[in-house]
Design a protein around this motif. Sequence first.
Motif, PDB file in Angstrom:
ATOM      1  N   MET A  67       0.852  -1.185   0.000  1.00  0.00           N
ATOM      2  CA  MET A  67       0.000   0.000   0.000  1.00  0.00           C
ATOM      3  C   MET A  67       0.885   1.231   0.000  1.00  0.00           C
ATOM      4  O   MET A  67       1.914   1.270   0.677  1.00  0.00           O
ATOM      5  N   GLY A  68       0.477   2.224  -0.774  1.00  0.00           N
ATOM      6  CA  GLY A  68       1.260   3.452  -0.845  1.00  0.00           C
ATOM      7  C   GLY A  68       0.432   4.619  -1.326  1.00  0.00           C
ATOM      8  O   GLY A  68      -0.786   4.528  -1.468  1.00  0.00           O
ATOM      9  N   GLN A  69       1.133   5.704  -1.556  1.00  0.00           N
ATOM     10  CA  GLN A  69       0.492   6.945  -1.986  1.00  0.00           C
ATOM     11  C   GLN A  69       1.118   7.427  -3.279  1.00  0.00           C
ATOM     12  O   GLN A  69       2.338   7.420  -3.434  1.00  0.00           O
ATOM     13  N   LEU A  70       0.258   7.854  -4.197  1.00  0.00           N
ATOM     14  CA  LEU A  70       0.685   8.403  -5.478  1.00  0.00           C
ATOM     15  C   LEU A  70       1.104   9.848  -5.270  1.00  0.00           C
ATOM     16  O   LEU A  70       0.323  10.657  -4.763  1.00  0.00           O
ATOM     17  N   ASP A  71       2.347  10.155  -5.614  1.00  0.00           N
ATOM     18  CA  ASP A  71       2.857  11.506  -5.476  1.00  0.00           C
ATOM     19  C   ASP A  71       2.476  12.328  -6.710  1.00  0.00           C
ATOM     20  O   ASP A  71       2.118  11.772  -7.745  1.00  0.00           O
ATOM     21  N   ILE A  72       2.578  13.619  -6.596  1.00  0.00           N
ATOM     22  CA  ILE A  72       2.204  14.516  -7.693  1.00  0.00           C
ATOM     23  C   ILE A  72       3.040  14.274  -8.946  1.00  0.00           C
ATOM     24  O   ILE A  72       2.576  14.488 -10.058  1.00  0.00           O
ATOM     25  N   ASP A  73       4.299  13.789  -8.770  1.00  0.00           N
ATOM     26  CA  ASP A  73       5.160  13.531  -9.925  1.00  0.00           C
ATOM     27  C   ASP A  73       4.948  12.148 -10.537  1.00  0.00           C
ATOM     28  O   ASP A  73       5.633  11.753 -11.470  1.00  0.00           O
ATOM     29  N   GLY A  74       3.977  11.388  -9.980  1.00  0.00           N
ATOM     30  CA  GLY A  74       3.667  10.065 -10.511  1.00  0.00           C
ATOM     31  C   GLY A  74       4.378   8.932  -9.801  1.00  0.00           C
ATOM     32  O   GLY A  74       4.081   7.767 -10.041  1.00  0.00           O
ATOM     33  N   SER A  75       5.328   9.270  -8.937  1.00  0.00           N
ATOM     34  CA  SER A  75       6.018   8.220  -8.178  1.00  0.00           C
ATOM     35  C   SER A  75       5.113   7.726  -7.045  1.00  0.00           C
ATOM     36  O   SER A  75       4.113   8.366  -6.703  1.00  0.00           O
TER      37      SER A  75
END
Length: 93
Positions: A67-75
């Motif tokens: 589980m994670g979070q999508l950063d604004i840069d797509g990472s």
Amino acid sequence: MDTGLPDGWTIERVRSASGDSEAALLSLERLVVVEESGLADYTPLRPDVVLSFHGLCLVRADGDWFMGQLDIDGSIICWASCGPDLGEAIRGL
């Protein structure tokens, strides 16, 4: 477009199980890392599936879902391993 999902899973089933009608398969062309307790650096993951749920993500790498979070840069920065079962991982959202 259900490429890579476990047997018996479609994007429609993922949407139904998650309650997120906009859940989507994302491109694998992105940086994906996992944060590990006690370590200053991130560990890179090589995902074979990336699912997005309104900013949260489930990423499958080496047979386990993270589980994670999508950063604004797509990472994606992952913080938890949810095990090998997609249904269990979705319930953890």
